[in-house]
Design a protein around this motif. Structure first.
Motif, PDB file in Angstrom:
ATOM      1  N   ASN A   1       0.805  -1.211   0.000  1.00 60.45           N
ATOM      2  CA  ASN A   1       0.000   0.000   0.000  1.00 60.45           C
ATOM      3  C   ASN A   1       0.847   1.274   0.000  1.00 60.45           C
ATOM      4  O   ASN A   1       1.938   1.321   0.537  1.00 60.45           O
ATOM      5  CB  ASN A   1      -0.951   0.018   1.199  1.00 60.45           C
ATOM      6  N   ARG A   2       0.280   2.307  -0.617  1.00 63.44           N
ATOM      7  CA  ARG A   2       0.938   3.624  -0.676  1.00 63.44           C
ATOM      8  C   ARG A   2       0.911   4.270   0.704  1.00 63.44           C
ATOM      9  O   ARG A   2      -0.127   4.285   1.378  1.00 63.44           O
ATOM     10  CB  ARG A   2       0.234   4.524  -1.689  1.00 63.44           C
ATOM     11  N   VAL A   3       2.066   4.816   1.113  1.00 58.19           N
ATOM     12  CA  VAL A   3       2.160   5.488   2.402  1.00 58.19           C
ATOM     13  C   VAL A   3       2.797   6.860   2.224  1.00 58.19           C
ATOM     14  O   VAL A   3       3.482   7.126   1.245  1.00 58.19           O
ATOM     15  CB  VAL A   3       2.968   4.661   3.427  1.00 58.19           C
ATOM     16  N   VAL A   4       2.559   7.727   3.203  1.00 55.82           N
ATOM     17  CA  VAL A   4       3.130   9.073   3.221  1.00 55.82           C
ATOM     18  C   VAL A   4       4.174   9.118   4.332  1.00 55.82           C
ATOM     19  O   VAL A   4       3.879   8.749   5.468  1.00 55.82           O
ATOM     20  CB  VAL A   4       2.042  10.138   3.460  1.00 55.82           C
ATOM     21  N   PRO A   5       5.407   9.561   4.055  1.00 55.60           N
ATOM     22  CA  PRO A   5       6.484   9.467   5.058  1.00 55.60           C
ATOM     23  C   PRO A   5       6.217  10.210   6.364  1.00 55.60           C
ATOM     24  O   PRO A   5       6.520   9.712   7.438  1.00 55.60           O
ATOM     25  CB  PRO A   5       7.694  10.047   4.319  1.00 55.60           C
ATOM     26  N   ASN A   6       5.687  11.430   6.288  1.00 56.72           N
ATOM     27  CA  ASN A   6       5.321  12.188   7.488  1.00 56.72           C
ATOM     28  C   ASN A   6       6.425  12.318   8.532  1.00 56.72           C
ATOM     29  O   ASN A   6       6.223  12.000   9.705  1.00 56.72           O
ATOM     30  CB  ASN A   6       4.078  11.563   8.145  1.00 56.72           C
ATOM     31  N   PRO A   7       7.624  12.795   8.161  1.00 56.26           N
ATOM     32  CA  PRO A   7       8.624  13.090   9.197  1.00 56.26           C
ATOM     33  C   PRO A   7       8.113  14.192  10.120  1.00 56.26           C
ATOM     34  O   PRO A   7       7.249  15.000   9.729  1.00 56.26           O
ATOM     35  CB  PRO A   7       9.847  13.554   8.410  1.00 56.26           C
TER      36      PRO A   7
ATOM     37  N   ASP B   1      26.700  35.016  -5.327  1.00 57.35           N
ATOM     38  CA  ASP B   1      26.527  33.698  -4.722  1.00 57.35           C
ATOM     39  C   ASP B   1      25.076  33.485  -4.300  1.00 57.35           C
ATOM     40  O   ASP B   1      24.437  34.371  -3.723  1.00 57.35           O
ATOM     41  CB  ASP B   1      27.412  33.550  -3.484  1.00 57.35           C
ATOM     42  N   SER B   2      24.564  32.275  -4.560  1.00 54.94           N
ATOM     43  CA  SER B   2      23.236  31.872  -4.092  1.00 54.94           C
ATOM     44  C   SER B   2      23.390  30.892  -2.940  1.00 54.94           C
ATOM     45  O   SER B   2      24.307  30.053  -2.937  1.00 54.94           O
ATOM     46  CB  SER B   2      22.440  31.204  -5.218  1.00 54.94           C
ATOM     47  N   THR B   3      22.484  30.990  -1.976  1.00 56.55           N
ATOM     48  CA  THR B   3      22.460  30.065  -0.842  1.00 56.55           C
ATOM     49  C   THR B   3      21.055  29.507  -0.682  1.00 56.55           C
ATOM     50  O   THR B   3      20.075  30.249  -0.776  1.00 56.55           O
ATOM     51  CB  THR B   3      22.889  30.762   0.463  1.00 56.55           C
ATOM     52  N   LEU B   4      20.973  28.219  -0.473  1.00 59.43           N
ATOM     53  CA  LEU B   4      19.700  27.565  -0.173  1.00 59.43           C
ATOM     54  C   LEU B   4      19.819  26.880   1.176  1.00 59.43           C
ATOM     55  O   LEU B   4      20.712  26.047   1.386  1.00 59.43           O
ATOM     56  CB  LEU B   4      19.354  26.526  -1.241  1.00 59.43           C
ATOM     57  N   TYR B   5      18.954  27.250   2.103  1.00 60.46           N
ATOM     58  CA  TYR B   5      18.804  26.515   3.361  1.00 60.46           C
ATOM     59  C   TYR B   5      17.628  25.567   3.173  1.00 60.46           C
ATOM     60  O   TYR B   5      16.531  25.995   2.781  1.00 60.46           O
ATOM     61  CB  TYR B   5      18.535  27.472   4.527  1.00 60.46           C
ATOM     62  N   THR B   6      17.828  24.293   3.456  1.00 64.29           N
ATOM     63  CA  THR B   6      16.762  23.335   3.150  1.00 64.29           C
ATOM     64  C   THR B   6      16.816  22.126   4.066  1.00 64.29           C
ATOM     65  O   THR B   6      17.865  21.798   4.639  1.00 64.29           O
ATOM     66  CB  THR B   6      16.865  22.881   1.678  1.00 64.29           C
ATOM     67  N   THR B   7      15.691  21.466   4.200  1.00 59.58           N
ATOM     68  CA  THR B   7      15.577  20.244   4.994  1.00 59.58           C
ATOM     69  C   THR B   7      15.944  19.059   4.112  1.00 59.58           C
ATOM     70  O   THR B   7      15.076  18.420   3.529  1.00 59.58           O
ATOM     71  CB  THR B   7      14.134  20.093   5.504  1.00 59.58           C
ATOM     72  N   SER B   8      17.226  18.769   4.043  1.00 62.21           N
ATOM     73  CA  SER B   8      17.702  17.760   3.095  1.00 62.21           C
ATOM     74  C   SER B   8      18.534  16.693   3.783  1.00 62.21           C
ATOM     75  O   SER B   8      19.259  16.967   4.743  1.00 62.21           O
ATOM     76  CB  SER B   8      18.549  18.417   2.003  1.00 62.21           C
TER      77      SER B   8
ATOM     78  N   VAL C   1      17.804  18.505  11.014  1.00 60.21           N
ATOM     79  CA  VAL C   1      16.674  18.035  10.215  1.00 60.21           C
ATOM     80  C   VAL C   1      15.889  17.026  11.038  1.00 60.21           C
ATOM     81  O   VAL C   1      16.450  16.048  11.536  1.00 60.21           O
ATOM     82  CB  VAL C   1      17.157  17.410   8.885  1.00 60.21           C
ATOM     83  N   GLY C   2      14.600  17.275  11.174  1.00 58.96           N
ATOM     84  CA  GLY C   2      13.751  16.449  12.028  1.00 58.96           C
ATOM     85  C   GLY C   2      13.138  15.278  11.315  1.00 58.96           C
ATOM     86  O   GLY C   2      11.929  15.226  11.075  1.00 58.96           O
ATOM     87  N   GLY C   3      13.974  14.309  10.947  1.00 62.55           N
ATOM     88  CA  GLY C   3      13.489  13.093  10.308  1.00 62.55           C
ATOM     89  C   GLY C   3      13.405  13.234   8.803  1.00 62.55           C
ATOM     90  O   GLY C   3      13.208  14.327   8.267  1.00 62.55           O
ATOM     91  N   GLY C   4      13.571  12.114   8.127  1.00 62.60           N
ATOM     92  CA  GLY C   4      13.492  12.131   6.676  1.00 62.60           C
ATOM     93  C   GLY C   4      12.830  10.889   6.112  1.00 62.60           C
ATOM     94  O   GLY C   4      11.904  10.966   5.324  1.00 62.60           O
TER      95      GLY C   4
END
Length: 789
Positions: free
Chosen positions: A195-201, A217-224, A253-256
């Motif tokens: 079954n399809r599930v959603v990760p939901n960290p 310069d470009s900067t990206l802050y991200t949950t990666s 990062v709070g879970g992935g």
């Protein structure tokens, strides 16, 4: 006595101090001076033609800075896919463009159409409501089988059909497998749905784009989970930014669970908008957005056949799977049902012939990609369910039929390309039988029956491939990146040590475990070792964290770099003590000459490296900093044997898990407490999929019906029992310097078939012999309906 430091000690996680006291630094905690806010207007239909977008009224509203649409991104690349699969006819997969913002059509509910940038988030939301969309809704296709029918609605008009690829493995085995099944003494067939599930960290995704006009310069802050990969994909394939002009930062990062591996459109939009507007731009996902924008997991429909001879030895396995890709190809989506799945279909067993056919299908749903375990849970679920069904059909013990077919000699070359380097599956089963008290099950079943409950016992054995590798192999299989890992180790003049790693921690405990390894190697106290990760500006190029690779691949790179440091320090120490380099020993943070009382402290050698007044300059440079890249020679192969006992209420169909026992082989264990936590978390996620979680679409309209916690059932504390786990005395991996195998996904891989096997056993104990399978999630309604036929 248990160790109190170094490898094997249950050291408490140092990072938890800041997490539990509210002083962590998550992406949403970052606010850049002058930042604006983004709100995405997303499609509320699953499929439609965009005739027009009227933003005039919205642009005139207070605080609105700009509204981006798909036209703004016509000149840039689409969101790239990181793995190309070649089908069984030698043709490359179909790879449609995945635009940053929908252009021409929308293809799933949640597809972003416009991005409103305003001074405040409230202003951006208000303006989004004022945008007028002219969309002709088209028929949606959700069911994979219907998507492949002639005349089906096309998700991508230019592809001609909805088939991404038709993959076969091992293709040269196909005729032999067909013949073996035709001539088998017994064949068990099972149709099932993963079954399809959603990760939901716990932490939803966040992206902040920033641009420095002075430097360009470009900067990206991200949950990666892998900032270097995001920099590569977004810079090279979407926005055309040179890597040296693009910095990607992934702080705490709070879970992935896999969902933060991928490059997402929101990251590209925020980076692009920041440069266009000369303003930092921030987006924070809501939980509702996460349900329809984060990559989903699983969603396979499979028929599996297991052939056995008269002695119950497995002779062949054949599977046919439909794998949902969703509307677009997410970063690693094509590899999950193929190379991360087919290569595990031998399981723990000596089955000589295996053939897997996978057809990947485009539908009007959220894209599907790797979710904790990524392909290995799907393979394990198929194999362990069909073995259990075969045991029932043949009237044999489910443990004994597995034991009869176990691999016993290592290394073992499977018929599905991979070679297991070490293991002991009989010992795992021995440990499980003792820990789970199988001998007392009959009494426990009788007690349950007195209460009017049906009690079942389910078991499962599995093996997984972790630390995906090596680069030259995965390159041949279609990976568009190397899968090495890197580490830079810097020792300061005063003796402290900093590890800059390409791995990324989002709950694994790197800041605790990596110093334990360094402490074991050097004799330094663990508090003298700092771990830096998550910033492409100060960490070496790395592939990030997924696939249980942190310690096996990232840790091995760290070990290699530390070995270089130690070797250099031995040269310096030998010079300081006027001794031969080969006689120098490092123990408890001190260098000594073997067989003498001569020694020099770690700190003195460090100082000499940076103040080289008395230094072998003709041989080596000053300073103590080394980098290593580690490209593993093989996967690692953790394995496990799990047991679950459930009670089923025959009146309602409700399932309660009473006991859950695991015996795992993770090779050498670095921190037993952290490994326990990883197993516990994986078990909870697997139990959630088995009993509760299900992402559901309306089959006609393509509307996501389970788009919030009101409709999507996440596991709670009272849905899981206290777990009994054992990961002692594993068989070490033979090809990495630590002998480790990885533990992060095991619980999620081994739990789903164990739970379903237990429920089927319970239901059959109540006289419902016709119930041979129930598809996940095993909700009370499904279990009751199965019993009442």
């Amino acid at each position: 006595m248990p160790k109190d430091h170094g490898i094997g000690a249950s050291t408490k996680r140092r990072e938890d101090v800041r997490f539990l006291t509210g002083t962590g630094n998550y992406t949403d905690d970052i606010n850049v001076y002058g930042q604006a806010y983004v709100h995405f207007l997303r499609s509320d239909v699953a499929h439609g033609t965009i005739n027009g977008i009227d933003t005039a009224a919205a642009e005139a509203m207070p605080g609105v800075l700009h509204i981006f649409t798909g036209k703004d991104f016509e000149a840039v690349g689409g969101i790239p896919c990181g793995w190309q699969v070649t089908d069984r006819f030698g043709q490359p997969m179909k790879e449609p463009k995945h635009p940053v913002l929908a252009h021409g059509k929308v293809r799933h509910v949640g597809d972003p159409i416009c991005a409103v940038v305003a001074e405040t988030l409230e202003q951006a939301r208000d303006a989004a409501e004022a945008i007028e969309l002219d969309i002709d809704e088209l028929p949606a296709v959700v069911n994979m089988a219907k998507a492949l029918e002639d005349g089906a609605t096309l998700v991508h008009d230019d592809l001609g059909d909805n088939l991404c690829y038709d993959w076969g493995f091992v293709e040269e085995n196909k005729e032999a497998v067909d013949e073996a099944i035709k001539n088998a003494a017994h064949v068990t067939t099972l149709e099932l749905v993963n079954n399809r599930v959603v990760p939901n960290p716990m932490e939803p995704r966040v992206a902040i784009g920033d641009f420095n006009a002075a430097s360009g310069d470009s900067t990206l802050y991200t949950t990666s989970q892998n900032p270097h990969v995001i920099r590569l994909l977004m810079g090279a394939f979407v926005l055309g930014i040179p890597e040296h002009k693009l910095r990607v930062v992934a702080p705490d990062v709070g879970g992935g669970f896999g969902s933060k591996i991928y490059h997402y459109a929101e990251e590209a939009l925020c980076t692009f908008a920041a440069k266009a507007l000369k303003r930092p731009v921030k987006w924070t996902s809501t939980r509702s957005e996460a349900f329809m924008s984060d990559a989903h997991g699983r969603d396979h429909v499979t028929t599996i056949e297991l052939a056995l001879d008269a002695d119950h030895k497995f002779t062949a396995v054949r599977t046919s799977t439909l794998a949902n890709m969703g509307a677009y190809l997410s970063t690693f989506a094509p590899s999950v049902p193929t190379w991360l799945h087919g290569t595990l279909m031998a399981g723990n067993y000596t089955t000589p012939l295996v053939y897997c056919n996978v057809r990947a299908v485009f539908t009007n749903t959220v894209p599907v990609d790797a979710y904790r375990g990524a392909g290995r849970p799907e393979a394990t679920y198929q194999l362990e369910r069909v073995i259990d069904k075969a045991a029932r059909e043949l009237g044999v013990d489910p443990i004994e039929i597995r034991r009869k077919n176990f691999v016993t000699e290592f290394p073992y070359q499977t018929p599905v390309a991979v070679e297991y380097d070490s293991g002991d599956f009989h010992r795992l089963m021995d440990k499980l039988e003792a820990a789970a008290d199988f001998g007392g099950f009959a009494a426990r079943r009788a007690e349950s029956e007195k209460k009017g409950m049906l009690r079942g016992l389910g078991i499962n054995c599995f093996i997984e491939a972790c630390g995906i590798a090596p680069s030259n192999l995965v390159g041949q299989l279609g990976a568009r990146a190397g899968l090495y890992e890197s580490a830079t180790v810097r020792v300061n003049a005063t003796g402290g040590l900093v590890v800059m790693t390409g791995s990324h921690s989002h709950g694994q405990g790197h800041e605790t475990v990596f110093p334990q390894v360094i402490s074991e190697m050097t004799g330094l106290e663990e508090h003298m070792v700092e771990i830096e990760h998550g910033d492409t500006a100060n960490t070496p190029m790395g592939m990030g964290t997924y696939g249980s690779r942190s310690i096996a691949v990232g840790g091995s790179a760290m070990v290699r770099a530390t070995e270089k440091i130690i070797n250099k320090m031995k040269k310096i120490a030998a010079h300081l003590m006027e001794a031969a380099e080969g006689d120098i020993e490092l123990k408890d943070g001190s260098f000594s000459v073997a067989g003498t009382d001569k020694s020099v402290a770690w700190g003195d050698v460090c100082l000499a490296a940076y103040v080289p007044h008395n230094y072998p300059l003709e041989d080596i440079e000053p300073g103590l900093e080394e980098t290593a890249f580690y490209d593993p020679a093989n996967f690692t192969y953790p394995a496990g044997a799990y047991a679950c006992e459930v009670e089923v209420d025959p009146e309602t169909g409700k399932v309660r898990i009473d006991r859950f026992t695991t015996a795992d082989d993770f090779g050498n264990v670095m921190n037993p407490m952290i490994v326990d936590g990883q197993v516990h978390g994986g078990l909870a996620q697997g139990i959630g999929q088995a009993l509760l979680e299900n992402s559901t679409y309306d089959p006609e309209t393509g509307q996501l019906l389970s788009a919030s916690y009101m409709d999507y059932a996440m596991p709670r504390a009272d849905d899981v029992p206290f777990f009994k786990v054992d990961h002692t005395n594993g068989t070490p991996c033979t090809h990495n310097p630590l002998g480790v195998k990885g533990c992060g996904e095991a619980g999620a891989i081994g739990s789903t078939p164990t739970v379903v096997n237990a429920v089927v056993d319970a239901v059959q104990s109540g006289g419902h012999k016709h119930v041979t399978h129930i598809d996940m999630p095993l909700t009370p309604g499904r279990v009751w309906a199965a019993m009442n036929g």
